[in-house]
Design an enzyme around this catalytic site. Structure first.
Site, PDB file in Angstrom:
ATOM      1  CG  ASP A 123      -0.564   1.077  14.579  1.00 15.71           C
ATOM      2  OD1 ASP A 123       0.354   0.853  13.778  1.00 15.71           O
ATOM      3  OD2 ASP A 123      -1.220   2.134  14.595  1.00 15.71           O
ATOM      4  CD  GLU A 142       6.587  13.770   9.868  1.00 16.56           C
ATOM      5  OE1 GLU A 142       7.406  14.628  10.128  1.00 16.56           O
ATOM      6  OE2 GLU A 142       5.672  13.438  10.669  1.00 16.56           O
ATOM      7  CD  GLU A 161      -0.170  -1.636  10.850  1.00 25.86           C
ATOM      8  OE1 GLU A 161       0.912  -2.173  10.604  1.00 25.86           O
ATOM      9  OE2 GLU A 161      -0.451  -0.496  10.453  1.00 25.86           O
ATOM     10  N   GLY A 185      -3.454   4.974   5.224  1.00 24.22           N
ATOM     11  CA  GLY A 185      -3.814   4.890   3.810  1.00 24.22           C
ATOM     12  C   GLY A 185      -2.620   5.218   2.924  1.00 24.22           C
ATOM     13  CB  THR A 216      -0.902   0.004   1.261  1.00 26.28           C
ATOM     14  OG1 THR A 216      -1.662  -1.208   1.255  1.00 26.28           O
ATOM     15  CG2 THR A 216      -1.833   1.182   1.290  1.00 26.28           C
ATOM     16  CB  VAL A 217       3.264   2.647   2.477  1.00 26.07           C
ATOM     17  CG1 VAL A 217       4.065   3.944   2.606  1.00 26.07           C
ATOM     18  CG2 VAL A 217       2.226   2.555   3.584  1.00 26.07           C
ATOM     19  CB  ILE A 265      -0.495  14.205  10.811  1.00 29.48           C
ATOM     20  CG1 ILE A 265      -1.950  13.840  10.597  1.00 29.48           C
ATOM     21  CG2 ILE A 265      -0.352  15.434  11.689  1.00 29.48           C
ATOM     22  CD1 ILE A 265      -2.659  13.427  11.886  1.00 29.48           C
ATOM     23  CE  LYS A 279       0.659   4.430  13.832  1.00 29.55           C
ATOM     24  NZ  LYS A 279      -0.707   4.379  13.291  1.00 29.55           N
ATOM     25  CE  LYS A 311       2.521   1.042  11.942  1.00 30.99           C
ATOM     26  NZ  LYS A 311       1.737   1.508  10.829  1.00 30.99           N
TER      27      LYS A 311
HETATM   28  N1  HSE Z   1      -2.848   0.591  10.719  1.00 31.08           N
HETATM   29  C1  HSE Z   1      -2.403   1.933  10.941  1.00 31.08           C
HETATM   30  C2  HSE Z   1      -3.609   2.770  11.336  1.00 31.08           C
HETATM   31  C3  HSE Z   1      -1.781   2.460   9.674  1.00 31.08           C
HETATM   32  O1  HSE Z   1      -4.735   2.320  11.164  1.00 31.08           O
HETATM   33  O2  HSE Z   1      -3.438   3.853  11.843  1.00 31.08           O
HETATM   34  C4  HSE Z   1      -1.033   3.726   9.866  1.00 31.08           C
HETATM   35  O3  HSE Z   1       0.061   3.568  10.718  1.00 31.08           O
END
Ligand code: HSE
Length: 439
Positions: A200, A128, A189, A306, A14-15, A135, A204, A104
């Site tokens: 997650d 970032e 994820e 996303g 995706t990324v 963001i 973060k 992360k």
């Molecule tokens: N799975 C993570 C979320 C993706 O939903 O925020 C972005 O880090």
């Protein structure tokens, strides 16, 4: 003119697909995007369908071939997971390449090791995209807010759970169906438990705490609760009492200074008063509220997951490295604001010392005096009650919902133990955090 800056991509999910799309269409973006060239891309399977059309000659299944390619200046790691991602990041650093990563999980656990390796090699590791999707929050914490003493960082930092909670609250949508939508939209994820169990968000907030307070924290010690145990009835009661429910992550300083500096971190479903700036953060959006001295409060808001938003953050980091590279024409001494500079000892306080407001729901018999007895147990432990409400009283019993003022977890646990021992109390049905109102 300086040579183009070569980008090597590890991962084309995706990324990675989002990053490749930006690099392939530089028009109307920052002029420096034109100077970035996608050199090689490591994928797991050459025959898989791709999110973006790429020249097949760029593809390899060997990540080392990307890292070691002399034309690659910046290695972008968007594979995810702990291994081989951590080893590949270290391999790239050892090869003298700067790294951009959205990972992360790796940074929350191995950030110090990676930053120290990067400092020794004179290269950058920029992250970032690891927090808050599109963001800008990492560089603001590292640079723009550097004149502040940060006291608290809190926010909604998982897009998947915020998307699920929003659709459940607004449409009464079923949990499983909404989770499937979040997966289809590329928010979740690979293992959605990382989102719904709060892991997650814990990764973060550990990263944000490291940046805000200047030292690494033990990721495994962050108290973490996700949304899978959250019941619709509590979302409904919270709504009637003037609150929304969000999966909130908090990191706060517990003393002006200290060695180690005491910090309180947590991730848990939390009631947010409807007048609070975080209450209006819905869908896949994230928001991070930073409280510091002398700035006061600033909030960073936007899409938290996303392909597009996360790729936007990745490309911002590549541009930072490309700009410095072009200015200095090669790696060498690193810019102390862009590099992860100082590491000092920080320690998480015991969970009993974490202070916050609480929301609790008890199932009780509908007996005379039950509210008084519950209130008495709180009072004896010096837990001050902000509101106490009885719902659904009938022959089958009643539900008592209590919102407290700020107390320590220890006081709260003692009071809850005493309350659960009352003969008319059938059980503790829910226990959530609660934020202070904004007025
Ligand atoms: N799975 C993570 C979320 C993706 O939903 O925020 C972005 O880090």
């Amino acid at each position: 003119m300086a040579a183009k800056v070569g980008v090597g991509l590890l991962g084309l999910g995706t990324v990675g697909g989002g990053v490749a799309s930006i690099l392939q269409s530089p028009g109307e973006r920052h002029p420096l995007v034109n100077e970035l060239e996608l050199i090689r891309v490591a994928v797991r399977d050459l025959n898989r369908p791709r999110p973006v059309v790429l020249d097949e000659s760029l593809l390899t299944t060997d990540p080392s071939a990307v890292i070691q390619d002399p034309a690659v200046d910046v290695v972008v790691e968007v594979i995810g997971g702990l291994e081989p991602a951590r080893s590949l990041i270290l391999q790239a650093i050892a090869a003298g390449k700067s790294v951009v990563t959205a990972n992360k999980a790796v940074i929350a656990r191995h950030g110090q090791e990676i930053a120290e390796a990067a400092a020794a090699a004179g290269v950058y590791v920029l992250i970032e995209a690891a927090v808050g999707g599109g963001i800008p929050i990492i560089e603001p914490l590292k640079q723009s807010l550097g004149g502040n003493r940060i006291n608290r960082v809190s926010g909604i930092i998982n897009g998947t759970t915020n998307y699920i909670l929003t659709r459940m609250a607004e449409e009464g949508a079923a949990y499983d169906a909404v989770l499937k939508d979040a997966q289809d939209l590329g928010y979740a994820e690979a293992d959605p438990a990382a989102d719904v169990d709060g892991l997650d968000a814990a990764d973060k907030i550990a990263i944000l705490a490291t940046l805000a307070f200047g030292g690494s924290v033990e990721r495994a010690a962050v108290p973490t609760e996700g949304i899978s145990g959250l019941q619709g009835v509590d979302v409904d009661y919270a709504n009637q009492l003037g609150y929304g429910v969000k999966l909130l992550a908090v990191a706060e300083r517990m003393a002006a200074s200290g060695d180690p500096l005491p910090l309180s971190l947590r991730v848990q479903p939390t009631l947010v008063p409807k007048d609070h700036p975080l209450a209006g953060v819905n869908g896949v959006n994230n928001a991070i509220l930073v409280e510091g001295d002398p700035i006061g409060r600033v909030m960073f808001y936007g899409p938290g997951a996303g392909a597009g938003p996360t790729a936007s953050a990745v490309v911002a980091d590549i541009l930072n490295i490309a700009g410095i590279r072009q200015a200095s024409d090669g790696p060498g001494k690193v810019d102390p604001l862009l590099a992860a500079g100082s590491w000092r000892p920080c320690a998480l306080v015991e969970s009993g010392d974490i202070r916050q407001r609480h929301y609790v729901r008890f199932k009780t018999k509908d007996a005379p005096g039950v509210i008084g007895n519950v209130g008495g147990c709180f009072g004896q432990r010096k837990v001050s009650i902000q509101s106490i409400v009885q719902f659904n009283a009938s022959d089958a019993g009643a539900e008592i919902v209590v919102i407290t003022h700020e107390v320590s977890q220890r006081q709260m646990d003692e009071a809850l133990q005493a309350i659960q021992a009352l003969p008319e109390v059938l059980g503790l049905a829910a226990h959530l955090g609660c934020l202070q109102g904004d007025k």
